[in-house]
Design an enzyme around this catalytic site. Structure first.
Site, PDB file in Angstrom:
ATOM      1  N   SER A 141       1.020  -1.203   0.167  1.00 41.78           N
ATOM      2  CA  SER A 141      -0.080   0.043  -0.053  1.00 41.78           C
ATOM      3  C   SER A 141       0.895   1.194   0.098  1.00 41.78           C
ATOM      4  CB  SER A 141      -0.912  -0.003   1.352  1.00 41.78           C
ATOM      5  OG  SER A 141      -1.614   1.361   1.653  1.00 41.78           O
ATOM      6  N   TYR A 154      -1.675  -1.309  10.434  1.00 39.97           N
ATOM      7  CA  TYR A 154      -1.512  -1.492   8.931  1.00 39.97           C
ATOM      8  C   TYR A 154      -0.282  -1.227   8.153  1.00 39.97           C
ATOM      9  CZ  TYR A 154      -3.968  -1.579   4.544  1.00 39.97           C
ATOM     10  OH  TYR A 154      -4.240  -1.836   3.067  1.00 39.97           O
TER      11      TYR A 154
HETATM   12  N1  LIG Z   1      -9.169  -0.451  -0.692  1.00 34.54           N
HETATM   13  C1  LIG Z   1      -8.028  -0.006  -0.639  1.00 34.54           C
HETATM   14  O1  LIG Z   1      -8.037   1.248  -0.385  1.00 34.54           O
HETATM   15  C2  LIG Z   1      -6.611  -0.551  -0.565  1.00 34.54           C
HETATM   16  C3  LIG Z   1      -5.601   0.350  -0.496  1.00 34.54           C
HETATM   17  C4  LIG Z   1      -4.287  -0.522  -0.625  1.00 34.54           C
HETATM   18  C5  LIG Z   1      -3.994  -1.623  -0.241  1.00 34.54           C
HETATM   19  N2  LIG Z   1      -5.234  -2.281  -0.074  1.00 34.54           N
HETATM   20  C6  LIG Z   1      -5.160  -3.831   0.233  1.00 34.54           C
HETATM   21  O2  LIG Z   1      -5.585  -4.630  -1.123  1.00 34.54           O
HETATM   22  C7  LIG Z   1      -5.971  -5.962  -0.434  1.00 34.54           C
HETATM   23  C8  LIG Z   1      -7.700  -6.025  -0.910  1.00 34.54           C
HETATM   24  O3  LIG Z   1      -8.123  -4.982  -0.174  1.00 34.54           O
HETATM   25  P1  LIG Z   1      -9.984  -4.658  -0.698  1.00 34.54           P
HETATM   26  O4  LIG Z   1      -9.955  -3.160  -0.450  1.00 34.54           O
HETATM   27  O5  LIG Z   1     -10.087  -5.437  -1.961  1.00 34.54           O
HETATM   28  O6  LIG Z   1     -10.681  -5.469   0.394  1.00 34.54           O
HETATM   29  P2  LIG Z   1     -11.757  -6.483   0.687  1.00 34.54           P
HETATM   30  O7  LIG Z   1     -12.234  -6.492   2.182  1.00 34.54           O
HETATM   31  O8  LIG Z   1     -12.996  -5.790  -0.179  1.00 34.54           O
HETATM   32  O9  LIG Z   1     -11.496  -7.748   0.151  1.00 34.54           O
HETATM   33  C9  LIG Z   1     -10.480  -8.441   0.968  1.00 34.54           C
HETATM   34  C10 LIG Z   1     -10.850 -10.023   0.812  1.00 34.54           C
HETATM   35  O10 LIG Z   1      -9.988 -10.626   1.538  1.00 34.54           O
HETATM   36  C11 LIG Z   1     -10.433 -11.836   2.208  1.00 34.54           C
HETATM   37  N3  LIG Z   1      -9.804 -12.444   3.552  1.00 34.54           N
HETATM   38  C12 LIG Z   1      -9.645 -11.595   4.709  1.00 34.54           C
HETATM   39  N4  LIG Z   1      -8.895 -12.547   5.534  1.00 34.54           N
HETATM   40  C13 LIG Z   1      -8.608 -13.596   4.902  1.00 34.54           C
HETATM   41  C14 LIG Z   1      -7.857 -14.670   5.182  1.00 34.54           C
HETATM   42  N5  LIG Z   1      -7.479 -14.780   6.340  1.00 34.54           N
HETATM   43  N6  LIG Z   1      -7.929 -15.760   4.392  1.00 34.54           N
HETATM   44  C15 LIG Z   1      -8.511 -15.649   2.876  1.00 34.54           C
HETATM   45  N7  LIG Z   1      -8.949 -14.584   2.767  1.00 34.54           N
HETATM   46  C16 LIG Z   1      -9.109 -13.741   3.440  1.00 34.54           C
HETATM   47  C17 LIG Z   1     -11.996 -11.300   2.440  1.00 34.54           C
HETATM   48  O11 LIG Z   1     -12.857 -12.351   3.041  1.00 34.54           O
HETATM   49  C18 LIG Z   1     -12.242 -10.327   1.606  1.00 34.54           C
HETATM   50  O12 LIG Z   1     -12.930 -11.043   0.581  1.00 34.54           O
HETATM   51  C19 LIG Z   1      -5.735  -5.903   0.816  1.00 34.54           C
HETATM   52  O13 LIG Z   1      -4.485  -6.471   1.195  1.00 34.54           O
HETATM   53  C20 LIG Z   1      -5.584  -4.450   1.399  1.00 34.54           C
HETATM   54  O14 LIG Z   1      -4.810  -4.097   2.390  1.00 34.54           O
HETATM   55  C21 LIG Z   1      -6.483  -1.803  -0.139  1.00 34.54           C
END
Ligand SMILES: NC(=O)c1ccc[n+]([C@@H]2O[C@H](COP(=O)([O-])OP(=O)(O)OC[C@H]3O[C@@H](n4cnc5c(N)ncnc54)[C@H](O)[C@@H]3O)[C@@H](O)[C@H]2O)c1
Length: 257
Positions: A141, A154
């Protein structure tokens, strides 16, 4: 069809960025192994892949659990025979300054966001080493690079994932395995919607304030990150090794004031 004949595992592909990436990779010809903790969400992603004429299989696994991850990798290899790309996407948020969070909250974020990258990699990489081919994509991130209020746990995990990316690249370059990281800014997914709802009295006002932080004056979409993941997964990025790729509307390197 930039991923024709390739098999990809995407962790956390039941929602948000992982789901968008799964749909895009399938459109580009990949066989997609959709992993998630949540079975209905993962099955829904596979349904949408198949409805669009693609190939996808759901494998439920908790990325923090050794047996669960080993079983996922074995099942994927039995189903398809090879794994070309691993996208370690699953992650959870952690809100709070150090003095505000409990040790259990800290441990949970560290566990999912770091151990949840270590384990799938540990069980997939020997297979890639044997084939002398592979692309591993880590979800970091832009918070690994910039300070942001009340995100201590985080930020620590995403910084660790970036450091891991560089170190792993040195270890696996001799096996023709590339390891790169995505550094998104704020992307409008259920993860962020939920954070806005639970952390602010006025989520719409909070969203406006988040938007104003980007030079783009808008939040990113899951598709913006999926397109970057496609680049790292495909041979188009064959000269990218151990690199961070920013998809952040300018938030890391620009100042909007
Ligand atoms: N949305 C943002 O602004 C953003 C920014 C930077 C990085 N990220 C990163 O991107 C990734 C995805 O984020 P998102 O926004 O799509 O989140 P989201 O919550 O929409 O999706 C995450 C998915 O991961 C699954 N998950 C969680 N724990 C798990 C586990 N132990 N085993 C298997 N699956 C698991 C959840 O069930 C969910 O379906 C994350 O690593 C997040 O930190 C997101």
């Amino acid at each position: 069809m930039r991923l024709r004949n390739k098999t990809v595992i995407i962790t956390g592909a039941g929602s948000g960025i992982g789901k968008s990436t799964a749909l895009l990779f399938a459109r580009e010809g990949a066989t997609v192994i959709v992993n998630d903790l949540q079975e209905p969400a993962g099955e829904q992603t596979v349904k949408e892949i198949r409805d669009a004429g693609g190939i996808g299989h759901f494998i439920q696994a908790d990325v923090t659990d050794v047996q669960s991850v080993q079983a996922m990798v074995d099942k994927a290899l039995n189903l398809v025979g090879h794994i070309d790309v691993l996208f370690n996407n699953a992650g959870i948020s952690g809100v709070g300054a150090i003095h505000e969070i409990e040790p259990e909250q800290w441990d949970k974020v560290i566990n999912v966001n770091i151990r949840g990258v270590f384990l799938p990699t540990k069980y997939v990489v020997p297979h890639m080493m044997e084939r002398k081919s592979g692309s591993i994509i880590h979800m970091s991130s832009c918070i690994a690079e910039i300070g942001l209020a009340r995100r201590a746990s985080y930020a620590a995990t995403k910084g660790a994932v970036l450091a891991l990316t560089k170190s792993m690249q040195v270890d696996y370059a001799p096996y023709n395995i590339r390891v790169n990281a995505l550094l998104p800014g704020t992307i409008l997914t259920p993860f962020v919607e939920n954070y806005l709802k639970t952390s602010y009295a006025d989520p719409e006002e909070a969203k406006r304030s988040l938007k104003s932080r980007q030079l783009s004056n808008d939040l990113g979409s899951p598709e913006d990150v999926a397109n970057a993941a496609l680049f790292l997964a495909s041979d188009d990025s064959k000269f990218m090794m151990g690199s961070p790729l920013y998809i952040d509307g300018g938030v890391t390197f620009g100042k909007n004031a």
